[in-house]
Design an enzyme around this catalytic site. Sequence first.
Site, PDB file in Angstrom:
ATOM      1  CG  ASP A 217      -2.177  -0.912   0.922  1.00 36.31           C
ATOM      2  OD1 ASP A 217      -2.221  -1.545  -0.140  1.00 36.31           O
ATOM      3  OD2 ASP A 217      -3.058  -0.974   1.796  1.00 36.31           O
TER       4      ASP A 217
ATOM      5  CG  HIS B  15      -8.530  -5.070   6.542  1.00 35.35           C
ATOM      6  ND1 HIS B  15      -9.351  -4.852   5.475  1.00 35.35           N
ATOM      7  CD2 HIS B  15      -7.848  -3.906   6.743  1.00 35.35           C
ATOM      8  CE1 HIS B  15      -9.182  -3.606   5.030  1.00 35.35           C
ATOM      9  NE2 HIS B  15      -8.288  -3.013   5.780  1.00 35.35           N
TER      10      HIS B  15
END
Length: 471
Positions: free
Chosen positions: A200, A332
């Site tokens: 990311d 998540h």
Amino acid sequence: MGLLRLRGASAAAGVVLVVGLILHAALLCNGGITSTFVRKAEKTVDMPLDSDVFRVPPGYNAPQQVHITQGDHEGKGVIISWVTQDEPGSSAVLYWSENSKHKYLAKGEVVTYKFYNYTSGYIHHCTIKNLKFDTKYYYEIGIGKTVRQFWFRTPPKVGPDVPYTFGLIGDLGQSFDSNRTLTHYESNPRRGQTVLFVGDLSYADNYPFHDNVRWDTWGRFVERSAAYQPWIWTAGNHELDFAPEIGETVPFKPYIHRYHVPYRASQSTAPFWYSIKRASAYIIVLASYSAYGKYTPQYKWLEQELPKVNRSETPWLIVLMHSPWYNSYNYHYMEGETMRVMYEPWFVKYKVDVVFAGHVHAYERSERVSNIAYNIVNGKCIPAKDQSAPVYITIGDGGNLEGLATNMTEPQPKYSAYREASFGHAIFDIKNRTHAYYSWHRNQDGYAVEADSMWFFNRFWNPEDETKAAS
């Protein structure tokens, strides 16, 4: 065999920590620690586009977004990448070793891509090979008055007792908190010689139409570190850039054009999973967002790769991925479960030392645990302590626009050793074949403060056996 553990804040705050742990005994669930540190509640805000960290270097067509990564399997190569915005210019790199008068010229390649209504600048990649180990090199890119000079140091020759220090950063983005994280890392006197980045990068896909200008600003933002020490790249979900609603159906398009890795050197068939050696470490990068089921290319590669690791040459086996397998936050939660089921038995069999992941925007360190004993009738479907298993560390706390993950599962599970919702970075400092020291540093502290730390003892080396062999 085993590991020594050191937890908590700095020595200066030791008394406060002890008192705090007594007063907050309710937070000590099953032996793990949920940190009592509470970060000030404040919104994560992106830096404005006219910030100095995004400044374009002066001069017509000056090279920008310069970054380097390892260029081969052993550490004698480097990939140098940069962008020229106005025209292709030169893809050549002039380089020389410190105290040498002889300069070498290497020629690279230039690529471009289009994404929706965006056209990239000219992206250059130049691979230099056959460098000398443990040597400082200078390199120049650009033409005429816009030539820019940088430097890097190659790693020592691969060997079991070679000390080496890695920095750990994940989920960085380009907010004010991102800048604090990178500045904090750069200020750390024990900062790494190489950054292991767990995915990311720019978060360009969080902006309208996956605004690829944000790839450019991010490249200029990290140049101050990534141009001088290799960043080892891992692809995260924000690198996917899959947007069929605007006609973009090729996954990872901006990422693969901008960030090259030496995947072919480890016989990988794609740039999302690969391996490198660096000093006394063997580093395996896996792809959480590429197919990993049985008989897929990534599965077959990893099945063949793990037996190749020679622990008498590289005793430290490190795995990087984006989505964590062990995560006690509600963000998540369980997303890495199917990959864990596929590959965890291999990690235990080959005694992986540590697995670094991101994705969850907080910090967590696990005990050595595995969840591989289950079969369809025995009911053993909970993580159990296992000295052959890795330590799992989630370090997706770089500081991006999406903010912190603050909602934790309760009670804290037994596998979780320490967790905290803060931004920060970590250091993995290999001392020799038997010992490595790990520390995590929250942004709110002084650069040398260790909010969490741990000694690793390498399970492949028994000092008593070495003494007997020597005699």
